[in-house]
Motif scaffolding. Structure first.
Motif, PDB file in Angstrom:
ATOM      1  N   ILE A  72      98.744  15.998  -6.282  1.00 21.34           N
ATOM      2  CA  ILE A  72     100.056  16.175  -5.655  1.00 21.34           C
ATOM      3  C   ILE A  72     100.573  14.844  -5.104  1.00 21.34           C
ATOM      4  CG2 ILE A  72     101.221  17.246  -3.683  1.00 21.34           C
ATOM      5  CD1 ILE A  72      99.509  19.759  -4.328  1.00 21.34           C
ATOM      6  N   PRO A 100     110.557  19.111   2.001  1.00 20.28           N
ATOM      7  CA  PRO A 100     109.390  19.964   1.724  1.00 20.28           C
ATOM      8  C   PRO A 100     108.049  19.368   2.162  1.00 20.28           C
ATOM      9  CG  PRO A 100     110.706  19.617  -0.273  1.00 20.28           C
ATOM     10  CD  PRO A 100     111.211  18.677   0.764  1.00 20.28           C
ATOM     11  N   LEU A 101     107.982  18.069   2.411  1.00 17.50           N
ATOM     12  CA  LEU A 101     106.682  17.416   2.626  1.00 17.50           C
ATOM     13  C   LEU A 101     105.894  17.895   3.845  1.00 17.50           C
ATOM     14  CD1 LEU A 101     107.255  13.762   1.407  1.00 17.50           C
ATOM     15  CD2 LEU A 101     106.238  15.703   0.214  1.00 17.50           C
ATOM     16  N   LEU A 104     104.269  21.070   2.789  1.00 13.56           N
ATOM     17  CA  LEU A 104     103.235  20.814   1.792  1.00 13.56           C
ATOM     18  C   LEU A 104     101.970  20.282   2.452  1.00 13.56           C
ATOM     19  CD1 LEU A 104     102.411  20.635  -1.199  1.00 13.56           C
ATOM     20  CD2 LEU A 104     103.410  18.354  -1.242  1.00 13.56           C
ATOM     21  N   ASN A 136     104.270  28.679   3.594  1.00 17.30           N
ATOM     22  CA  ASN A 136     104.604  28.646   2.167  1.00 17.30           C
ATOM     23  C   ASN A 136     106.026  29.136   1.923  1.00 17.30           C
ATOM     24  OD1 ASN A 136     102.150  27.582   1.560  1.00 17.30           O
ATOM     25  ND2 ASN A 136     101.257  29.481   0.826  1.00 17.30           N
ATOM     26  N   TYR A 139     108.179  26.284   2.884  1.00 15.85           N
ATOM     27  CA  TYR A 139     108.066  25.251   1.847  1.00 15.85           C
ATOM     28  C   TYR A 139     108.948  25.593   0.651  1.00 15.85           C
ATOM     29  CZ  TYR A 139     106.088  22.629  -2.043  1.00 15.85           C
ATOM     30  OH  TYR A 139     105.946  21.843  -3.156  1.00 15.85           O
ATOM     31  N   LEU A 143     112.089  23.528  -0.756  1.00 10.56           N
ATOM     32  CA  LEU A 143     112.079  23.088  -2.152  1.00 10.56           C
ATOM     33  C   LEU A 143     113.337  23.558  -2.890  1.00 10.56           C
ATOM     34  CD1 LEU A 143     110.018  21.421  -3.686  1.00 10.56           C
ATOM     35  CD2 LEU A 143     109.013  23.540  -4.504  1.00 10.56           C
TER      36      LEU A 143
END
Length: 167
Positions: A72, A100-101, A104, A136, A139, A143
């Motif tokens: 990733i 998003p980081l 993640l 999630n 995230y 995203l």
């Protein structure tokens, strides 16, 4: 294949602009390579982790989690500058690409903790598990937002990031 040469030659160039016709084929190629590398790497890693003896109930999957994390990080490195240039082309700051980081990073860290604790779960692991589910969802929302921003039309004319790319 113009997109590949142009994107690879500007791998560390976070300035300027990239049109959609250059950005999306490059992203598609990076994702295809990622799927092939992850598939092969994960199959090899899992085959090495299969318990060698019947006494060993559960394999240690932490190496697999670290491998996935490294894959990733490689993808983020390959896409970071291209995402910045694409966002610039729509008139937005590159910082939007970081949305998003954090999710993640939390997901990878939490997954590592959960995998490490499968044999003897510590108290409170369920809380982490449910936090990871919520993470999630956040995230995925970040995203989707980023993909929507990246898919928008180029800003006509010059903007604060430069002239529009030549067609």
């Amino acid at each position: 294949m113009e997109f590949l040469g142009q994107s690879l030659s500007r791998l560390t160039d976070f300035s300027g602009r990239d049109p959609r016709r250059v950005f999306w084929p490059y992203v598609g190629l990076v994702m295809l390579v990622l799927m092939i590398v992850m598939g092969a790497g994960n199959m090899i890693a899992v085959s090495l982790l299969i318990p060698a003896t019947p006494e060993q109930d559960f394999p240690d999957l932490s190496g697999l989690v670290l491998l996935m994390g490294a894959e990733i990080v490689a993808v983020v490195a390959l896409l970071a500058a291209a995402i910045a240039r694409r966002l610039h082309d729509t008139g937005r700051r590159a910082w939007w690409g970081l949305a998003p980081l954090p999710f993640l990073a939390f997901g990878l860290g939490g997954f590592y903790v959960v995998i490490r604790s499968l044999e003897a779960p510590p108290p409170g692991i369920q809380t982490l598990f449910f936090a990871m589910i919520f993470n999630n969802l956040l995230y995925l929302a970040a995203l989707v937002l980023l993909v929507v921003l990246l898919a928008q039309s180029s800003q006509a004319g010059a903007n604060r990031y430069g002239e529009p790319p030549k067609t």
